[in-house]
Each structure stands twice: as structure tokens, then as C-alpha cells.
Design an enzyme around this catalytic site. Structure first.
Site: not given
Ligand code: GLA
Length: 374
Positions: A23, A110, A114-116, A148, A160
Site C-alpha cells: 500500500h 481473489g 494479482s490474477s487480474s 484495471e 501489480d
Molecule cells: C493491490 C493494487 C496494487 C497495490 C497493492 C497494495 O494489489 O493493485 O497497486 O496498491 O494492492 O500494495
């Protein structure tokens, strides 16, 4: 389902795990993600029409997107990702050709892996090769991020999509999200292994909570900017934030505290990795989790339970949630010779306390976007 061998190209993009720097990407901070051997693969062939025909290896749906009307697909459940990618691909001035795409995503949905992003990056890679271009991973990451944000409704940072596109086998990317400068850092964990465990708790409310955190950090930035010369929240050093504590409402201060401390931890984590000091790295992972739990409030019962179970195991030097939070996965740094016992005990305790069955992934750190002609 159509046969993979009926297609002309195979394009893969990676899921990712973030080692530390959570974050902070949307605050201009540095992050340290790795691309994983869990991939989304898109099989592609041109079809000479004005449609992008989509099918999935694990879904019965088939969807045809009219490339002249891409804007109308923002509400589609699965196909909005491809529609968004196609929309921004063309908007960036590239040729968009009708094609058939078969999507085979092995990144668990989910899961916080980062599947998306993997779906978006692989789709854009496919659109590029269909147009006869050599995919540019950085450009693709930026277009995937737009898809996204605008089509999936998550106001995400760049981590991601960048990791999914630009990852390098056995390396973590030290990505400066302010400048997009990236340094590949070899991941050498010695007698320790990195293990990913999925809480198996579906994310809920993730989009709204995520966007809310983002707004809170934006508010912190705009209040602090009146007092100091900064370009982004990540520019604030921890001691400076303490000086201005009373300028921020309590909750906004706590969100900012997580961000500035986490940026410091990324710096220390890179140092620990370069010195081969896994205990120090583990300690920083733990501190990161605690800060995400207490100050940023994005962990929740299941992630906390998995992290605590891991910390209590003698073979573990550190563990934390990874990704956006509110469910998803933890990353664990564990003595390799005790990994079987670790998995058994941690998963057992997690099941006892939450009723969910955790899943462990022996994923490796792999390359990001790859493609080949079939
Ligand atoms: C998700 C978002 C990223 C990042 C993380 C938290 O995966 O897609 O851009 O902000 O949360 O680090």
C-alpha cells in the site's frame, strides 16, 4: 473448448507476490514484488473480423466484443478486463485487430496474487503480437493499469501490472513507483524458503475499502504538502511525520504512518537481502504485517491468524500479508528443512481458528511477460 494448437500465439503473464512495500505504490513509494510461476496464458489468433471472441479454459461463457463499441462492456463480469485492455490499446494509437482469445488463468482468483493484472498483461501482450508488434512490457503495464482502474473500478497503483509484465526469474523488482525506475535484486534466501499461503477467504468489499484507503492517503498528502516540500506521501520521512502529527486527523495520521514507515522498511529489507540477513528480513516482514493490521487496517481475522500461526512456528523468521489485503495470501520466510512441519502446523491451526482450509503454493519466482509463436 477449442484446442490450444488451433491458435497462432501463446502469451503468458505472471501473478505476483510482493515481498514488502505494501500500500505504498499509489503514494509514490518503492515496492519489492516478484513475478511468479503462476501464470495467465492467452492463446491468440487473428480472425479478420471486427470482433474479439473470448473463451476461457475454466468457464463455459463465450463473449464477443465488438471492437467498435468497446466502451459498452465496462459492466461485464469476466470480459471487462479484455474490453478495457483492447480499449486502451487502441487509445494509445496501436492497431486493434479482431481476434480469438482463449484465456487460461492459473493465478488463483481473489488470492491477492494479482490474477487480474496477469489477465490484463497477457491480453495486451496478445493484442500486441496479433498487431504484429513486439510487446513493450512497461507500456503494457501502464495500459493494463488503466484498464484495471477504468473498467474494473479499482483505483490501483502500478505495482501489480508492472510486476506481471517486467518480472525476471529469481529476482525481485525494486520499483520506484514515483519514477518507474526499476532495479532487479537477486533473491537469495540461503537456507530459507519463501512460501505463499492462501487464506482461501474470498476478498469482500475489497474495491471500496481499497479506494477508501487511497483517498485517506491522498488527504494525508494534501494536508502535509501545506507544511513541507514533498511530491508524494512517500517523500515524508518518519521523523518528519511525527513532527506534524497534530496537523492530521487521527485516522489519517495512522494511514500516513503506515505508508512512511513501510517505505523505510523497504529500504532496510533491500539492505538485509543484499547482506543475506534473512532474520532481519523476516523481522521487517513481521513489522510490515503489524503496521498493515494496526495502522492501515487491511488485514482481518484470517490474515492475522495465518500470520500469527507462522510467527509462532520456530522455523519461521517472518511472515506477512501480501497484496491489497482483506483476505488473500501471506508470504512466509521459513527454514527450508522444516517446511513440511511448518505447513502442517500452520494450516491446522488456521483451520481450527477460522474454519477455512489454507492452501500452500510452491510457486517459483519467474519471468513476467513471455510470448511465442505456435
Ligand atoms: C493491490 C493494487 C496494487 C497495490 C497493492 C497494495 O494489489 O493493485 O497497486 O496498491 O494492492 O500494495
Amino acid at each position: 473448448m477449442m484446442n490450444k494448437s488451433d491458435y497462432r500465439f501463446e502469451v503468458s503473464a505472471a501473478g505476483r507476490v510482493n515481498l514488502i512495500g505494501e500500500h505504498v505504490d499509489y503514494c509514490g513509494g518503492k515496492v519489492l514484488p516478484c513475478a511468479l510461476s503462476l501464470k495467465c496464458t492467452v492463446y491468440a489468433r487473428p480472425n479478420g473480423s471486427d470482433f474479439i471472441n473470448l473463451c476461457w479454459s475454466d468457464l463455459l461463457d463465450k463473449v464477443s466484443l465488438d471492437i467498435r463499441e468497446l466502451n459498452q462492456y465496462r459492466e461485464l463480469k469476466h470480459a471487462k478486463y479484455q474490453a478495457g485492455c483492447a480499449y486502451f490499446w487502441r487509445e494509445a494509437g496501436h492497431e486493434l485487430k479482431g481476434c480469438d482469445l482463449l484465456i487460461d488463468c492459473k493465478v488463483p482468483f481473489g488470492s491477492g496474487l494479482s490474477s487480474s493484472a496477469a489477465i490484463e498483461v497477457a491480453t495486451l501482450g496478445a493484442l500486441a503480437v496479433i498487431a504484429g508488434e513486439i510487446p513493450d512490457p512497461v507500456e503494457i503495464a501502464l495500459l493494463a493499469q488503466k484498464a484495471e482502474r477504468e473498467f474494473a473500478g479499482v483505483n490501483c497503483g502500478i505495482m501489480d501490472q508492472y510486476a506481471s509484465a517486467c518480472g525476471k526469474k529469481d529476482h525481485a523488482m525494486l520499483l520506484d513507483c514515483k519514477t518507474l525506475k526499476c532495479e532487479q535484486i537477486p533473491v537469495k534466501t540461503g537456507e530459507y524458503s519463501l512460501l505463499i499461503i492462501n487464506t482461501n477467504k474470498p476478498h469482500s468489499l475489497i474495491e471500496s475499502k481499497y479506494n477508501e484507503r487511497r483517498e485517506e492517503t491522498e488527504m494525508a498528502f494534501s494536508l502535509l504538502k501545506r507544511k513541507m516540500d514533498i511530491d508524494c506521501l512517500a517523500d515524508v520521512r518518519p521523523f518528519r511525520l511525527v513532527e506534524y502529527r497534530t496537523s492530521l486527523p487521527g485516522i489519517i495520521y495512522r494511514r500516513a504512518k503506515h505508508v512512511v514507515d513501510e517505505c523505510e522498511r523497504v529500504r532496510l529489507a533491500v539492505e538485509a537481502m543484499q547482506n543475506g540477513d534473512m532474520k532481519r528480513l523476516g523481522q521487517l516482514l513481521m513489522e510490515s504485517h503489524m503496521s498493515l493490521a494496526d495502522f492501515y487496517e487491511v488485514t482481518g481475522k484470517e490474515l492475522d491468524c495465518l500470520a500469527h500461526a507462522a510467527w509462532d512456528h520456530p522455523a519461521c523468521v517472518g511472515a506477512r500479508m501480501t497484496g491489497a489485503g482483506f483476505g488473500g495470501c501471506t508470504i512466509n520466510l521459513v527454514k527450508s528443512n522444516a517446511i513440511t512441519d511448518f505447513k502442517r502446523k500452520v494450516c491446522y491451526r488456521y483451520m481450527q481458528e477460522t474454519g477455512y482450509e489454507a492452501i500452500c503454493y510452491d510457486a517459483e519466482i519467474a519471468d513476467g511477460l513471455t510470448y511465442k509463436k505456435l
